[in-house]
Design a protein around this motif. Structure first.
Motif, mmCIF file in Angstrom:
data_model
loop_
_atom_site.group_PDB
_atom_site.id
_atom_site.type_symbol
_atom_site.label_atom_id
_atom_site.label_comp_id
_atom_site.label_asym_id
_atom_site.label_seq_id
_atom_site.Cartn_x
_atom_site.Cartn_y
_atom_site.Cartn_z
ATOM 1 N N HIS A 136 0.815 -1.229 0.000
ATOM 2 C CA HIS A 136 0.000 0.000 0.000
ATOM 3 C C HIS A 136 0.843 1.270 0.000
ATOM 4 C CE1 HIS A 136 -3.509 -2.537 0.772
ATOM 5 N NE2 HIS A 136 -2.802 -3.123 1.726
ATOM 6 N N VAL A 137 2.056 1.229 -0.554
ATOM 7 C CA VAL A 137 2.893 2.432 -0.553
ATOM 8 C C VAL A 137 2.279 3.558 -1.387
ATOM 9 C CG1 VAL A 137 5.065 1.231 -0.105
ATOM 10 C CG2 VAL A 137 4.310 1.562 -2.473
ATOM 11 N N HIS A 138 1.368 3.220 -2.291
ATOM 12 C CA HIS A 138 0.732 4.266 -3.100
ATOM 13 C C HIS A 138 -0.193 5.144 -2.276
ATOM 14 C CE1 HIS A 138 -2.410 1.258 -2.814
ATOM 15 N NE2 HIS A 138 -3.270 2.062 -3.396
ATOM 16 N N MET A 139 -0.493 4.733 -1.042
ATOM 17 C CA MET A 139 -1.354 5.520 -0.166
ATOM 18 C C MET A 139 -0.569 6.524 0.671
ATOM 19 S SD MET A 139 -4.549 4.575 -0.612
ATOM 20 C CE MET A 139 -5.438 4.962 0.910
ATOM 21 N N LEU A 140 0.746 6.456 0.667
ATOM 22 C CA LEU A 140 1.555 7.383 1.451
ATOM 23 C C LEU A 140 1.352 8.818 0.967
ATOM 24 C CD1 LEU A 140 4.862 5.340 1.756
ATOM 25 C CD2 LEU A 140 3.525 6.228 3.685
ATOM 26 N N VAL A 157 -7.704 2.579 -13.188
ATOM 27 C CA VAL A 157 -8.376 2.643 -11.895
ATOM 28 C C VAL A 157 -7.312 2.560 -10.803
ATOM 29 C CG1 VAL A 157 -10.050 1.560 -10.348
ATOM 30 C CG2 VAL A 157 -10.455 1.554 -12.828
ATOM 31 N N MET A 158 -7.304 3.507 -9.886
ATOM 32 C CA MET A 158 -6.341 3.502 -8.791
ATOM 33 C C MET A 158 -6.998 2.949 -7.535
ATOM 34 S SD MET A 158 -3.969 6.576 -7.220
ATOM 35 C CE MET A 158 -5.225 7.404 -6.248
ATOM 36 N N ARG A 159 -6.371 1.957 -6.936
ATOM 37 C CA ARG A 159 -6.898 1.383 -5.701
ATOM 38 C C ARG A 159 -6.823 2.411 -4.566
ATOM 39 N NH1 ARG A 159 -3.730 -3.713 -3.737
ATOM 40 N NH2 ARG A 159 -4.924 -4.715 -5.401
ATOM 41 N N ILE A 160 -7.933 2.549 -3.870
ATOM 42 C CA ILE A 160 -7.957 3.343 -2.644
ATOM 43 C C ILE A 160 -8.158 2.356 -1.505
ATOM 44 C CG2 ILE A 160 -9.039 5.232 -1.392
ATOM 45 C CD1 ILE A 160 -7.653 6.069 -3.996
ATOM 46 N N GLY A 178 -5.087 -6.814 11.107
ATOM 47 C CA GLY A 178 -5.551 -5.927 10.047
ATOM 48 C C GLY A 178 -6.012 -4.563 10.493
ATOM 49 N N LEU A 179 -6.539 -4.463 11.714
ATOM 50 C CA LEU A 179 -7.098 -3.188 12.164
ATOM 51 C C LEU A 179 -6.062 -2.076 12.244
ATOM 52 C CD1 LEU A 179 -9.517 -1.581 13.083
ATOM 53 C CD2 LEU A 179 -9.167 -2.456 15.403
ATOM 54 N N PRO A 180 -4.875 -2.300 12.841
ATOM 55 C CA PRO A 180 -3.886 -1.210 12.873
ATOM 56 C C PRO A 180 -3.510 -0.717 11.474
ATOM 57 C CG PRO A 180 -3.270 -2.954 14.398
ATOM 58 C CD PRO A 180 -4.399 -3.493 13.576
ATOM 59 N N LYS A 181 -3.367 -1.659 10.538
ATOM 60 C CA LYS A 181 -3.031 -1.272 9.169
ATOM 61 C C LYS A 181 -4.150 -0.433 8.556
ATOM 62 C CE LYS A 181 -1.275 -4.529 6.667
ATOM 63 N NZ LYS A 181 -1.147 -5.727 5.793
ATOM 64 N N ALA A 182 -5.400 -0.835 8.795
ATOM 65 C CA ALA A 182 -6.534 -0.094 8.259
ATOM 66 C C ALA A 182 -6.579 1.324 8.816
ATOM 67 C CB ALA A 182 -7.840 -0.836 8.562
ATOM 68 N N VAL A 183 -6.276 1.467 10.096
ATOM 69 C CA VAL A 183 -6.278 2.789 10.725
ATOM 70 C C VAL A 183 -5.190 3.672 10.104
ATOM 71 C CG1 VAL A 183 -5.858 4.040 12.872
ATOM 72 C CG2 VAL A 183 -7.284 1.977 12.889
ATOM 73 N N VAL A 184 -4.001 3.111 9.895
ATOM 74 C CA VAL A 184 -2.893 3.870 9.306
ATOM 75 C C VAL A 184 -3.248 4.331 7.896
ATOM 76 C CG1 VAL A 184 -0.532 3.691 8.437
ATOM 77 C CG2 VAL A 184 -1.088 2.831 10.710
ATOM 78 N N ARG A 186 -6.213 4.840 6.669
ATOM 79 C CA ARG A 186 -7.209 5.913 6.793
ATOM 80 C C ARG A 186 -6.519 7.237 7.142
ATOM 81 N NH1 ARG A 186 -12.626 5.670 5.064
ATOM 82 N NH2 ARG A 186 -13.248 3.480 5.126
ATOM 83 N N MET A 187 -5.547 7.177 8.013
ATOM 84 C CA MET A 187 -4.804 8.382 8.376
ATOM 85 C C MET A 187 -4.098 8.969 7.153
ATOM 86 S SD MET A 187 -3.107 7.260 12.015
ATOM 87 C CE MET A 187 -1.961 8.647 11.938
ATOM 88 N N CYS A 188 -3.526 8.097 6.333
ATOM 89 C CA CYS A 188 -2.859 8.567 5.116
ATOM 90 C C CYS A 188 -3.831 9.351 4.237
ATOM 91 C CB CYS A 188 -2.291 7.388 4.330
ATOM 92 S SG CYS A 188 -0.855 6.615 5.075
ATOM 93 N N SER A 189 -5.058 8.864 4.154
ATOM 94 C CA SER A 189 -6.056 9.532 3.315
ATOM 95 C C SER A 189 -6.424 10.902 3.859
ATOM 96 C CB SER A 189 -7.312 8.663 3.197
ATOM 97 O OG SER A 189 -7.043 7.503 2.439
#
Length: 299
Positions: A136-140, A157-160, A178-184, A186-189
């Motif tokens: 998920h480096v594209h979310m940084l 199409v770009m994955r979000i 998975g939850l900590p990764k999901a939170v991070v 979301r923070m990136c967004s």
């Protein structure tokens, strides 16, 4: 409203064992799409041996900044590599670099490398329909803007990677991993919401909560709870790697590839019961290419 599912297998090109697993998950299972890594050692094997055998498999760019060697000369991306010329930062390490005083230079080198990887895919004649990032480096923040530009320029199409909180699984193991990764993510967004081409309907995403632990039970639960519209399910099938497969990837990827979950995930994806479940829940399988052809993305 109908429910459409795109099942994407990530890491095509990371090793020949993963390449074969993705081929089998498509030909014998429900995988409709794959994300291809231009910088990893089994890239040529994917292009010459797997893709010719899977003409209906949708293919996208799986941009990588955390594993293997860059496609750029290491001297052009010194902040991203170690003295061996290997990528040396994980997701968190890259974020730290992007928050440092060297941010401008780091982003310039990342842009150089992303363009080099994408050019290699284009030079190989790959007809791509989507784009995303390894780990998920594209979310940084900052990187997302660069990837969104590539997506807009090439109508991909770009994955979000923002999973719905309602998709949180009941299993404690999946929640804790998975939850900590999901939170991070979301923070990136919150810091960078750069969009790719706008698709209608937008593409939902599932895959963070169960990442690395997608078994038949989890897959059945996902199929039963898909929202209306289009959803991408992110998967990681694989066969047991050889010692050579592990030489060119990061320690994190090595641990991931050698996990017994890779074959469990493959077994779930090729289980005939999944196709019955898809029919039972009124879900249509598709690829991003089909989505784009039916409803072109707007730049």
């Amino acid at each position: 409203m109908t429910r459409t599912l795109i099942v994407t297998a990530d890491d095509l090109g990371i090793s020949e064992s993963v390449n074969r697993a993705i081929r089998d998950a498509h030909r014998n299972g429900i995988v409709t799409s794959a994300s291809l890594m231009a910088n990893m050692p089994a890239f040529e094997h994917a292009v010459t041996s797997v893709l010719p055998e899977t003409p209906e498999l949708g293919v996208g760019a799986h941009l990588c900044l955390t594993s293997g060697r860059p496609c750029s000369p290491p001297a052009k991306v010194p902040l991203l590599v170690d003295d061996r010329g290997m990528f040396c930062h994980g997701f968190v390490g890259l974020w730290r670099l992007l928050l440092s005083k060297r941010r401008r230079d780091v982003l310039s080198q990342i842009e150089q490398e992303l363009n080099a990887q994408f050019s290699r895919l284009l030079d190989a004649g790959i007809a791509m329909d989507h784009i995303d990032g390894h780990q998920h480096v594209h979310m940084l923040p900052g990187v997302r803007r660069l990837v969104a530009r590539i997506a807009r320029d090439h109508n991909l199409v770009m994955r979000i990677s923002n999973e719905r909180w309602s998709a949180l699984p009941p299993k404690l193991s999946a929640i804790t991993s998975g939850l900590p990764k999901a939170v991070v993510l979301r923070m990136c967004s919150q810091f960078d919401a750069s969009p790719g081409p706008e698709c209608s309907p937008p593409v939902n995403y599932v895959g963070v909560f169960e990442s690395g632990r997608l078994d038949a039970f989890a897959l059945n639960r996902i199929l039963a709870s898909l929202p209306p519209g289009v959803t991408e399910l992110n998967t990681h099938p694989g066969y047991g790697p050889t010692a050579d497969d592990l030489l060119s990837c990061s320690a994190t990827d090595g641990t991931f590839l050698t996990s017994g979950w890779r074959e469990k995930e493959l077994d779930a994806l090729v289980d005939p019961q999944q196709r019955h479940a898809i029919q039972r829940h009124g879900v249509t399988l598709a690829s991003f290419a089909q989505l784009i052809s039916e409803v072109p993305c707007n730049r």
